[in-house]
Structures are given as C-alpha cells and as structure tokens.
Scaffold this active site. Structure first.
Site, PDB file in Angstrom:
ATOM      1  N   CYS A   1       9.030  -2.213   2.646  1.00 33.35           N
ATOM      2  CA  CYS A   1       8.687  -3.610   2.942  1.00 33.35           C
ATOM      3  C   CYS A   1       8.604  -3.773   4.458  1.00 33.35           C
ATOM      4  O   CYS A   1       9.145  -2.959   5.210  1.00 33.35           O
ATOM      5  CB  CYS A   1       9.731  -4.548   2.345  1.00 33.35           C
ATOM      6  SG  CYS A   1      11.400  -4.174   2.887  1.00 33.35           S
TER       7      CYS A   1
ATOM      8  N   ASP B   1       9.860  -6.730  -5.227  1.00 41.65           N
ATOM      9  CA  ASP B   1       8.918  -7.310  -4.269  1.00 41.65           C
ATOM     10  C   ASP B   1       8.832  -8.790  -4.609  1.00 41.65           C
ATOM     11  O   ASP B   1       8.678  -9.143  -5.783  1.00 41.65           O
ATOM     12  CB  ASP B   1       7.527  -6.625  -4.426  1.00 41.65           C
ATOM     13  CG  ASP B   1       6.598  -6.935  -3.259  1.00 41.65           C
ATOM     14  OD1 ASP B   1       6.427  -8.119  -2.924  1.00 41.65           O
ATOM     15  OD2 ASP B   1       6.026  -5.979  -2.694  1.00 41.65           O
TER      16      ASP B   1
ATOM     17  N   ARG C   1      11.048   0.203   8.807  1.00 37.59           N
ATOM     18  CA  ARG C   1      11.494  -0.272  10.111  1.00 37.59           C
ATOM     19  C   ARG C   1      13.015  -0.123  10.190  1.00 37.59           C
ATOM     20  O   ARG C   1      13.713  -0.390   9.210  1.00 37.59           O
ATOM     21  CB  ARG C   1      11.114  -1.749  10.339  1.00 37.59           C
ATOM     22  CG  ARG C   1       9.644  -1.987  10.667  1.00 37.59           C
ATOM     23  CD  ARG C   1       9.244  -1.414  12.029  1.00 37.59           C
ATOM     24  NE  ARG C   1       7.826  -1.625  12.324  1.00 37.59           N
ATOM     25  CZ  ARG C   1       6.861  -0.757  12.073  1.00 37.59           C
ATOM     26  NH1 ARG C   1       7.133   0.408  11.513  1.00 37.59           N
ATOM     27  NH2 ARG C   1       5.613  -1.021  12.394  1.00 37.59           N
TER      28      ARG C   1
ATOM     29  N   ASP D   1      13.167   7.779   9.072  1.00 36.82           N
ATOM     30  CA  ASP D   1      12.095   8.021  10.039  1.00 36.82           C
ATOM     31  C   ASP D   1      12.077   6.920  11.090  1.00 36.82           C
ATOM     32  O   ASP D   1      11.262   6.936  12.007  1.00 36.82           O
ATOM     33  CB  ASP D   1      10.745   8.085   9.309  1.00 36.82           C
ATOM     34  CG  ASP D   1       9.609   8.518  10.231  1.00 36.82           C
ATOM     35  OD1 ASP D   1       9.839   9.431  11.049  1.00 36.82           O
ATOM     36  OD2 ASP D   1       8.511   7.942  10.146  1.00 36.82           O
TER      37      ASP D   1
ATOM     38  N   THR E   1      11.311   4.688   5.749  1.00 34.51           N
ATOM     39  CA  THR E   1      10.177   5.010   6.622  1.00 34.51           C
ATOM     40  C   THR E   1       9.520   3.718   7.114  1.00 34.51           C
ATOM     41  O   THR E   1       8.403   3.763   7.638  1.00 34.51           O
ATOM     42  CB  THR E   1       9.107   5.851   5.872  1.00 34.51           C
ATOM     43  OG1 THR E   1       8.720   5.138   4.689  1.00 34.51           O
ATOM     44  CG2 THR E   1       9.600   7.236   5.521  1.00 34.51           C
TER      45      THR E   1
ATOM     46  N   GLU F   1      15.509   2.397  18.122  1.00 31.27           N
ATOM     47  CA  GLU F   1      14.605   3.512  18.453  1.00 31.27           C
ATOM     48  C   GLU F   1      13.770   3.284  19.715  1.00 31.27           C
ATOM     49  O   GLU F   1      13.288   4.240  20.332  1.00 31.27           O
ATOM     50  CB  GLU F   1      13.671   3.830  17.283  1.00 31.27           C
ATOM     51  CG  GLU F   1      12.613   2.779  16.998  1.00 31.27           C
ATOM     52  CD  GLU F   1      11.699   3.159  15.828  1.00 31.27           C
ATOM     53  OE1 GLU F   1      12.217   3.427  14.738  1.00 31.27           O
ATOM     54  OE2 GLU F   1      10.461   3.179  16.019  1.00 31.27           O
TER      55      GLU F   1
ATOM     56  N   HIS G   1       9.951   8.468  13.903  1.00 25.15           N
ATOM     57  CA  HIS G   1       8.882   7.541  13.508  1.00 25.15           C
ATOM     58  C   HIS G   1       7.529   8.254  13.441  1.00 25.15           C
ATOM     59  O   HIS G   1       6.598   7.915  14.186  1.00 25.15           O
ATOM     60  CB  HIS G   1       8.827   6.350  14.469  1.00 25.15           C
ATOM     61  CG  HIS G   1       8.253   5.119  13.842  1.00 25.15           C
ATOM     62  ND1 HIS G   1       8.706   3.865  14.122  1.00 25.15           N
ATOM     63  CD2 HIS G   1       7.252   4.944  12.939  1.00 25.15           C
ATOM     64  CE1 HIS G   1       8.004   2.970  13.444  1.00 25.15           C
ATOM     65  NE2 HIS G   1       7.115   3.612  12.710  1.00 25.15           N
TER      66      HIS G   1
ATOM     67  N   LYS H   1       0.824  -1.223   0.000  1.00 21.68           N
ATOM     68  CA  LYS H   1       0.000   0.000   0.000  1.00 21.68           C
ATOM     69  C   LYS H   1       0.856   1.270   0.000  1.00 21.68           C
ATOM     70  O   LYS H   1       0.627   2.187  -0.792  1.00 21.68           O
ATOM     71  CB  LYS H   1      -0.936  -0.024   1.207  1.00 21.68           C
ATOM     72  CG  LYS H   1      -1.995  -1.128   1.102  1.00 21.68           C
ATOM     73  CD  LYS H   1      -2.802  -1.268   2.356  1.00 21.68           C
ATOM     74  CE  LYS H   1      -2.077  -1.913   3.506  1.00 21.68           C
ATOM     75  NZ  LYS H   1      -1.712  -3.327   3.345  1.00 21.68           N
ATOM     76  N   ILE H   2       1.852   1.312   0.896  1.00 20.84           N
ATOM     77  CA  ILE H   2       2.665   2.534   0.988  1.00 20.84           C
ATOM     78  C   ILE H   2       3.605   2.636  -0.221  1.00 20.84           C
ATOM     79  O   ILE H   2       3.764   3.722  -0.791  1.00 20.84           O
ATOM     80  CB  ILE H   2       3.446   2.570   2.323  1.00 20.84           C
ATOM     81  CG1 ILE H   2       2.453   2.590   3.502  1.00 20.84           C
ATOM     82  CG2 ILE H   2       4.362   3.795   2.382  1.00 20.84           C
ATOM     83  CD1 ILE H   2       3.082   2.429   4.879  1.00 20.84           C
TER      84      ILE H   2
HETATM   85  P1  NAD Z   1       1.947  -3.830   2.862  1.00 18.98           P
HETATM   86  O1  NAD Z   1       1.789  -5.114   3.589  1.00 18.98           O
HETATM   87  O2  NAD Z   1       0.783  -3.250   2.132  1.00 18.98           O
HETATM   88  O3  NAD Z   1       3.148  -3.956   1.798  1.00 18.98           O
HETATM   89  C1  NAD Z   1       4.376  -4.541   2.094  1.00 18.98           C
HETATM   90  C2  NAD Z   1       4.945  -5.066   0.788  1.00 18.98           C
HETATM   91  O4  NAD Z   1       6.255  -5.549   1.061  1.00 18.98           O
HETATM   92  C3  NAD Z   1       4.153  -6.219   0.191  1.00 18.98           C
HETATM   93  O5  NAD Z   1       3.868  -5.982  -1.179  1.00 18.98           O
HETATM   94  C4  NAD Z   1       5.077  -7.411   0.357  1.00 18.98           C
HETATM   95  O6  NAD Z   1       4.950  -8.381  -0.698  1.00 18.98           O
HETATM   96  C5  NAD Z   1       6.420  -6.726   0.308  1.00 18.98           C
HETATM   97  N1  NAD Z   1       7.509  -7.549   0.808  1.00 18.98           N
HETATM   98  C6  NAD Z   1       7.455  -8.597   1.675  1.00 18.98           C
HETATM   99  N2  NAD Z   1       8.674  -9.142   1.818  1.00 18.98           N
HETATM  100  C7  NAD Z   1       9.503  -8.414   1.022  1.00 18.98           C
HETATM  101  C8  NAD Z   1      10.884  -8.515   0.722  1.00 18.98           C
HETATM  102  N3  NAD Z   1      11.639  -9.489   1.240  1.00 18.98           N
HETATM  103  N4  NAD Z   1      11.407  -7.620  -0.120  1.00 18.98           N
HETATM  104  C9  NAD Z   1      10.644  -6.649  -0.684  1.00 18.98           C
HETATM  105  N5  NAD Z   1       9.334  -6.526  -0.469  1.00 18.98           N
HETATM  106  C10 NAD Z   1       8.772  -7.401   0.393  1.00 18.98           C
HETATM  107  O7  NAD Z   1       2.523  -2.823   3.932  1.00 18.98           O
HETATM  108  P2  NAD Z   1       2.455  -1.223   3.901  1.00 18.98           P
HETATM  109  O8  NAD Z   1       1.169  -0.772   4.496  1.00 18.98           O
HETATM  110  O9  NAD Z   1       2.823  -0.751   2.549  1.00 18.98           O
HETATM  111  O10 NAD Z   1       3.593  -0.858   4.948  1.00 18.98           O
HETATM  112  C11 NAD Z   1       4.959  -1.098   4.685  1.00 18.98           C
HETATM  113  C12 NAD Z   1       5.747  -0.887   5.959  1.00 18.98           C
HETATM  114  O11 NAD Z   1       5.723   0.508   6.315  1.00 18.98           O
HETATM  115  C13 NAD Z   1       5.169  -1.568   7.228  1.00 18.98           C
HETATM  116  O12 NAD Z   1       5.597  -2.902   7.314  1.00 18.98           O
HETATM  117  C14 NAD Z   1       5.714  -0.730   8.349  1.00 18.98           C
HETATM  118  O13 NAD Z   1       6.944  -1.310   8.761  1.00 18.98           O
HETATM  119  C15 NAD Z   1       5.991   0.616   7.708  1.00 18.98           C
HETATM  120  N6  NAD Z   1       5.172   1.715   8.274  1.00 18.98           N
HETATM  121  C16 NAD Z   1       5.799   2.820   8.750  1.00 18.98           C
HETATM  122  C17 NAD Z   1       5.055   3.886   9.251  1.00 18.98           C
HETATM  123  C18 NAD Z   1       5.706   5.141   9.764  1.00 18.98           C
HETATM  124  O14 NAD Z   1       5.056   5.902  10.495  1.00 18.98           O
HETATM  125  N7  NAD Z   1       6.954   5.419   9.423  1.00 18.98           N
HETATM  126  C19 NAD Z   1       3.660   3.792   9.269  1.00 18.98           C
HETATM  127  C20 NAD Z   1       3.056   2.651   8.748  1.00 18.98           C
HETATM  128  C21 NAD Z   1       3.825   1.612   8.246  1.00 18.98           C
END
Ligand code: NAD
Length: 331
Positions: free
Chosen positions: A201, A173, A230, A254, A228, A259, A293, A153-154
């Site tokens: 990811c 991905d 982990r 971020d 942004t 952290e 974060h 999604k992000i």
């Molecule tokens: P999501 O589950 O929609 O997407 C994650 C994507 O990563 C998926 O398409 C998955 O197939 C892919 N993925 C899995 N393993 C992988 C790998 N080995 N290599 C590459 N890609 C891989 O998640 P999202 O909603 O897009 O969120 C992504 C990340 O953003 C979260 O896991 C979280 O850690 C982080 N996040 C950070 C904040 C912030 O405030 N900074 C807020 C929300 C989420």
C-alpha cells in the site's frame, strides 16, 4: 524544455540521456539530492526531476515558484515526499504511476525466498568452503497463507506470484477489487491469519505505522514480514522489540523509515552511519535482510520510468492532458 535531474546516479543516465535528446530536451544531471540547500540550482530550468528520497517541502515549492520552475517530474510512483498542498496552483507535479509492477513484486518474492531459505548466508558459507547447513532450515510456502496489504498494481502482481507457489491469499484494501480471486478480510484478520505478510500500500496518514506494536501482537509467532513499499509503514522500534522477542521467522525490508541520505549512497567508510542505531540493530539480526530500495531496479522498469517521465515533461511543455498529474484534492 530545460530539465535539472537531482540525485543522479550513473544508471539514471543510461535511459534519460539518450531519450532526453530524442524528446529534444536540454537535460542536466547533478548528483546532489534535492533539498533546501540545493534548490537554488533549479534557477533557469523549466522543470526539476527528482527521486524517492528527494523531499520537497512548502518553502522549496515557494522558491521553485519564484524561480518560475513549472514542473516537478517525479521519476517514481510514490509522491508522499512532495508537499502537494503547497504545490497546488503553483507548480505541476507529475509521477510515473506504473512502470513494472512485476519488477517490485518479483523482488518482494526474492526477499521472502531469501529470508526463508537463507540463500544469502549459504552463499557466503560455501565461498568459505563451509558446507555446514546448520541454522538454515526454512519452511515450505506451499499450502501456507499469505496476506497482501494493498491490492493495487504491485499487490496484484505479488498475488499472482504467491499463487504460483500454491499459497492461499488473504488481502486487505479499503478499496477491494472484486475481480481478484482472493479472500478480502479486515486488516486485523489478515494480521492474525497470515504466515507471510507483504506490504503493497502507499504511505498515507492512514497507513503510517500500519505495522506497530498492536498489529504485531495480532500476528502469528514465526510470521514472515516483507516491505517493499515505504519505510514508514513499519514502526521500526516495535519491529526491533518483536524481533528481539523472536516473533518473526524472517523480515525482508527494501525500504526503511530513515533511509533518506543513507540508501543509494556508499557509507561503508563513514563511522557516523553507526549512529543510526536502528539500522545497525536491524542489519545485525540473522533473520533480517535489508536492501537499498531497489525493487524497481530492472532494465524494463528503468526504461519505462524514463519514457513516462519524459512523456510527462512533453505533455507539460505542450499543454497536452496531464494524465499522470498528482493534485492535492484528488489525493
Ligand atoms: P497502486 O496505487 O496501484 O496500489 C496501492 C493500493 O493500496 C491500492 O489498491 C489502494 O487502494 C491500496 N491502499 C490505499 N490505502 C490503503 C490502506 N490504508 N490499506 C491497505 N491498502 C491501501 O500502487 P502500486 O503501484 O501497487 O505501488 C504500491 C507501493 O509500492 C507504492 O505506493 C510505493 O510506495 C511502493 N513502490 C516501491 C518500489 C520499490 O522500488 N521498492 C517501487 C515502486 C513502488
């Protein structure tokens, strides 16, 4: 349902307090993080609500189970901080898988624009009436190549933004999305060809230290790196060595691997913070920007986090389908 909120900040109450009442829940807030010392506070509650840096290990899960706590409500998307294997069959873990992917992607872009064009440093100079622009030369993003790691999604929201800047998009991905108009390549190729790399990811066993000495060596000199997602996606020691070798034009973080207990807290008068040498060194680089974060931190996202967290609680209480449950064997 009686819910105990850990790691509460004033901004958490903005939505959770009124919405909790609307749902008819008895909500209690404590500022303390959830850890082995504070887990005893959960006695008498039906569920606990925790945030990104509240780690819940197997021993804490056993104690929650003995205290008859039924649910762990994660008011975040990531769930790497909970021992899901230990939770299986004992306690239900629910998360907020999506609240505003745009909030995080827009923030990732803000980090990129800032480290590229030095607006944060220009701000302090002009406030001092120092109008010298030496050292602030950036680079056009238009026509350059951006590598997006993780096209969920992000990542997809980030791709839309990067395209708006006229960038060519490479993506990596393990589960490519055929509907996306991007060039999927291997992780190695993405590292080699990108001018900008943005991590989207989740943190898993496979992605831990996805940015390490080897992958950094593959990158172009003068690359921009944005994280942004982990902190543990990046091996901080390798990052610092590469920064010292002037590998990166700019790095926007971020998240940071150490952290926990630092981010979201005011440690400005605490000398002990200097013992975290990696954090101190990172903040000292003129081309590194670290924030606490806060990619998620918009009105829209925080309201949605509260709504979905409380709906998760409602579903748990009423035996409705748990659409946002995270279970060990389902990953
Ligand atoms: P999501 O589950 O929609 O997407 C994650 C994507 O990563 C998926 O398409 C998955 O197939 C892919 N993925 C899995 N393993 C992988 C790998 N080995 N290599 C590459 N890609 C891989 O998640 P999202 O909603 O897009 O969120 C992504 C990340 O953003 C979260 O896991 C979280 O850690 C982080 N996040 C950070 C904040 C912030 O405030 N900074 C807020 C929300 C989420």
């Amino acid at each position: 349902m009686k819910i105990l909120f850990y790691s509460t900040k004033p901004y958490d109450k903005v939505w959770f307090e009124p919405m909790g009442k609307d749902f008819g829940f008895d909500v209690h807030f404590v500022e303390m993080p959830c850890n082995r010392e504070t887990i005893a506070l959960a006695k008498g509650y039906d569920a606990i609500c925790t945030f990104v840096n509240d780690y819940i290990d197997a021993s804490m899960i056993s104690r929650l189970y003995r205290m008859k706590v039924k649910g762990i409500l994660l008011r975040c998307a990531g769930f790497n901080q909970v021992d899901l294997k230990a939770a299986k069959g004992k306690i239900t873990v629910l998360r907020v898988p999506s609240y505003s992917p745009e909030a995080v992607a827009e923030y990732a872009m803000a980090l990129l624009l800032t480290v590229n064009r030095y607006t944060h440093r220009a701000y302090t100079r002009t406030r001092d009436f120092n109008m010298n622009i030496n050292g602030f030369m950036g680079t056009d993003l238009h026509g350059k190549t951006a590598g997006v790691v993780g096209t969920g999604k992000i990542g997809q929201a980030m791709i839309r933004i990067l395209k708006g800047f006229g960038m060519h998009i490479l993506a990596y991905d393990p589960y490519p999305n055929p509907s996306l108009d991007v060039e999927y390549v291997s992780c190695e190729e993405l590292m080699r060809r990108s001018d900008v790399i943005s991590l989207h990811c989740p943190l898993t066993e496979e992605t831990k230290y996805i940015i390490n000495q080897k992958t950094i060596d593959l990158m172009k000199d003068g690359v921009y790196l944005i994280n942004t997602s982990r902190g543990q996606l990046i091996d901080t020691e390798s990052l610092i060595q590469a920064l010292l070798a002037k590998k990166f034009a700019g790095v926007g973080l971020d998240v940071y691997e150490e952290e926990e207990g630092v981010f979201y807290e005011d440690r400005s008068n605490d000398i002990d913070i200097i013992k975290d040498e990696n954090l101190v060194r990172l903040t000292a680089f003129p081309n590194v920007l670290i924030t606490s974060h806060m990619g998620f931190f918009t009105k829209e996202a925080t309201r949605e986090i509260a709504r979905v967290t409380l709906e998760n609680a409602y579903a748990l209480e009423n035996g409705n389908p748990l659409v946002n449950e995270v279970v060990w064997d389902r990953g």
